[in-house]
Design a protein around this motif. Structure first.
Motif, PDB file in Angstrom:
ATOM      1  N   GLU A  75      -6.717  -3.180  -9.597  1.00 17.66           N
ATOM      2  CA  GLU A  75      -7.200  -1.867  -9.169  1.00 17.66           C
ATOM      3  C   GLU A  75      -6.243  -0.759  -9.634  1.00 17.66           C
ATOM      4  OE1 GLU A  75      -9.788  -0.513  -7.823  1.00 17.66           O
ATOM      5  OE2 GLU A  75      -8.949   1.415  -7.177  1.00 17.66           O
ATOM      6  N   LEU A  76      -4.949  -1.063  -9.640  1.00 19.25           N
ATOM      7  CA  LEU A  76      -3.950  -0.067 -10.047  1.00 19.25           C
ATOM      8  C   LEU A  76      -3.757  -0.051 -11.564  1.00 19.25           C
ATOM      9  CD1 LEU A  76      -1.403  -0.873  -7.207  1.00 19.25           C
ATOM     10  CD2 LEU A  76      -2.735   1.241  -7.398  1.00 19.25           C
ATOM     11  N   HIS A  88      -8.101   5.207  -3.056  1.00 24.69           N
ATOM     12  CA  HIS A  88      -8.419   3.912  -3.691  1.00 24.69           C
ATOM     13  C   HIS A  88      -9.232   3.108  -2.693  1.00 24.69           C
ATOM     14  CE1 HIS A  88      -6.061   3.791  -7.412  1.00 24.69           C
ATOM     15  NE2 HIS A  88      -5.105   4.435  -6.778  1.00 24.69           N
ATOM     16  N   LEU A 148       0.841  -1.208   0.000  1.00 27.01           N
ATOM     17  CA  LEU A 148       0.000   0.000   0.000  1.00 27.01           C
ATOM     18  C   LEU A 148       0.874   1.255   0.000  1.00 27.01           C
ATOM     19  CD1 LEU A 148      -2.704  -0.926   2.677  1.00 27.01           C
ATOM     20  CD2 LEU A 148      -3.002  -0.902   0.192  1.00 27.01           C
ATOM     21  N   ALA A 191      -7.262  -4.708   1.218  1.00 18.35           N
ATOM     22  CA  ALA A 191      -6.217  -4.854   2.241  1.00 18.35           C
ATOM     23  C   ALA A 191      -6.825  -5.271   3.574  1.00 18.35           C
ATOM     24  CB  ALA A 191      -5.440  -3.550   2.386  1.00 18.35           C
ATOM     25  N   THR A 196       1.131   3.386  -3.946  1.00 14.57           N
ATOM     26  CA  THR A 196       0.134   4.454  -4.070  1.00 14.57           C
ATOM     27  C   THR A 196       0.792   5.815  -3.820  1.00 14.57           C
ATOM     28  OG1 THR A 196      -0.490   4.328  -1.733  1.00 14.57           O
ATOM     29  CG2 THR A 196      -1.729   2.942  -3.249  1.00 14.57           C
ATOM     30  N   ALA A 222      -5.190  -6.085  -6.259  1.00 15.20           N
ATOM     31  CA  ALA A 222      -4.549  -4.769  -6.108  1.00 15.20           C
ATOM     32  C   ALA A 222      -3.946  -4.328  -7.440  1.00 15.20           C
ATOM     33  CB  ALA A 222      -3.476  -4.822  -5.023  1.00 15.20           C
ATOM     34  N   GLU A 253      -2.825  -9.376  -3.982  1.00 19.23           N
ATOM     35  CA  GLU A 253      -1.910  -8.787  -4.972  1.00 19.23           C
ATOM     36  C   GLU A 253      -2.547  -8.705  -6.362  1.00 19.23           C
ATOM     37  OE1 GLU A 253       1.126 -11.744  -3.753  1.00 19.23           O
ATOM     38  OE2 GLU A 253       2.519 -10.071  -3.999  1.00 19.23           O
ATOM     39  N   ARG A 272     -11.341   0.791  -2.964  1.00 20.14           N
ATOM     40  CA  ARG A 272     -11.383  -0.655  -3.207  1.00 20.14           C
ATOM     41  C   ARG A 272     -10.091  -1.323  -2.724  1.00 20.14           C
ATOM     42  NH1 ARG A 272     -13.088  -5.238  -5.306  1.00 20.14           N
ATOM     43  NH2 ARG A 272     -11.781  -6.350  -6.784  1.00 20.14           N
ATOM     44  N   LEU A 273      -8.972  -0.663  -2.969  1.00 20.89           N
ATOM     45  CA  LEU A 273      -7.694  -1.197  -2.505  1.00 20.89           C
ATOM     46  C   LEU A 273      -7.686  -1.275  -0.975  1.00 20.89           C
ATOM     47  CD1 LEU A 273      -4.920  -2.119  -3.436  1.00 20.89           C
ATOM     48  CD2 LEU A 273      -4.190   0.261  -3.509  1.00 20.89           C
ATOM     49  N   TYR A 274      -8.253  -0.268  -0.344  1.00 19.75           N
ATOM     50  CA  TYR A 274      -8.363  -0.271   1.119  1.00 19.75           C
ATOM     51  C   TYR A 274      -9.174  -1.486   1.589  1.00 19.75           C
ATOM     52  CZ  TYR A 274      -9.483   1.066   5.849  1.00 19.75           C
ATOM     53  OH  TYR A 274      -9.607   1.051   7.213  1.00 19.75           O
TER      54      TYR A 274
END
Ligand code: ZN
Length: 253
Positions: free
Chosen positions: A147-148, A112, A102, A119, A106, A144, A141, A114-116
């Protein structure tokens, strides 16, 4: 003063001046954010002894309107500490790896949510499941990276677009963004023989994880497939970040 509230994961705590901390968070609403916790190292402060990486908390912060400096942490209410994940070295390393990802992947104040959520879900699994399952981290991963916008292409050649047959073992060239067919690989500079070939089972498993975390429980994978998946994820993250994540090598295989 501009006050704001958000749920956040504590990524890092550094000492600052005589009595304070600089605390970096990954907040659900605002992304990565650095806060100063004034007086938090003084006994008697309501922030004393509670700021720790992995803590999930509801924050209240402020920053003087129109400025771009550090936010000041005013209040926090702890929601979770993922205490059970700290009981075993392999689960603790995996949890700290989530934080490192994270932090490194970022930018400041780039939200983000969704990333939160991904995690928090991964950390919850590490705390709940007494036996470490490497797929817990791999699901995080893969999703993530998606998402990225950096999930490698796992269905077709990134050079010519040819679709990979189910049984094809093609090299994954993370710096090019995915699979490369043998014809295109032969035309690329550098020795093809050195390139890591992603076996069909590992490729199918990564695609299944990208389709949803519920798939992870249904996959039966041997050590070779898990190692190939680990290699593909390490290479994809290193290509995105420009260097490998420091804790990647401590992840249990
Ligand atoms: Zn090709």
């Amino acid at each position: 003063m501009a006050y704001w509230k958000s749920e956040a994961l504590c990524l890092r705590v550094l000492d600052w001046r005589e009595t304070s901390h600089i605390v970096t968070w990954f907040s659900r609403e605002r992304g990565k954010i650095a806060t100063v916790a004034k007086g938090a190292r003084r006994r008697g402060s309501r922030l004393f002894g509670v700021l720790d990486p992995l803590v999930r908390a509801e924050l209240v912060c402020y920053r003087r309107a129109g400025t771009t400096g550090l936010h000041t942490l005013c209040e926090l209410e702890i929601r979770d500490t993922f205490r059970e994940a700290r009981r075993e070295a392999c689960r603790l390393h995996a949890a700290l790896y989530v934080l490192e990802l994270l932090r490194e992947a970022t930018a400041e104040e780039d939200p983000h949510p969704r990333l939160y959520d991904l995690a928090v879900r991964a950390l919850g699994r590490l705390a709940r499941n007494r036996t470490y399952n490497p797929l817990t981290i791999m699901v995080f991963e893969v999703l993530a990276l998606a998402e990225l916008g950096r999930l490698p292409e796992l269905s077709r050649c990134v050079q010519c677009g040819r679709e990979a047959a189910a049984a094809a073992a093609w090299p994954l060239l993370a710096e090019l963004g995915g699979l490369v067919c043998p014809d295109c690989a032969a035309r690329l500079p550098g020795a093809c023989g050195d390139r890591q070939v992603l076996a069909p089972q590992a490729r199918a498993a990564l695609r299944a994880l990208a389709a949803g975390p519920e798939q992870a429980g249904t996959l039966a994978l041997g050590p070779a497939a898990l190692a190939a998946m680990r290699g593909a994820l390490d290479a994809s993250l290193a290509a995105y970040l420009g260097r490998p994540l420091r804790l990647a090598r401590y992840l249990a295989r």
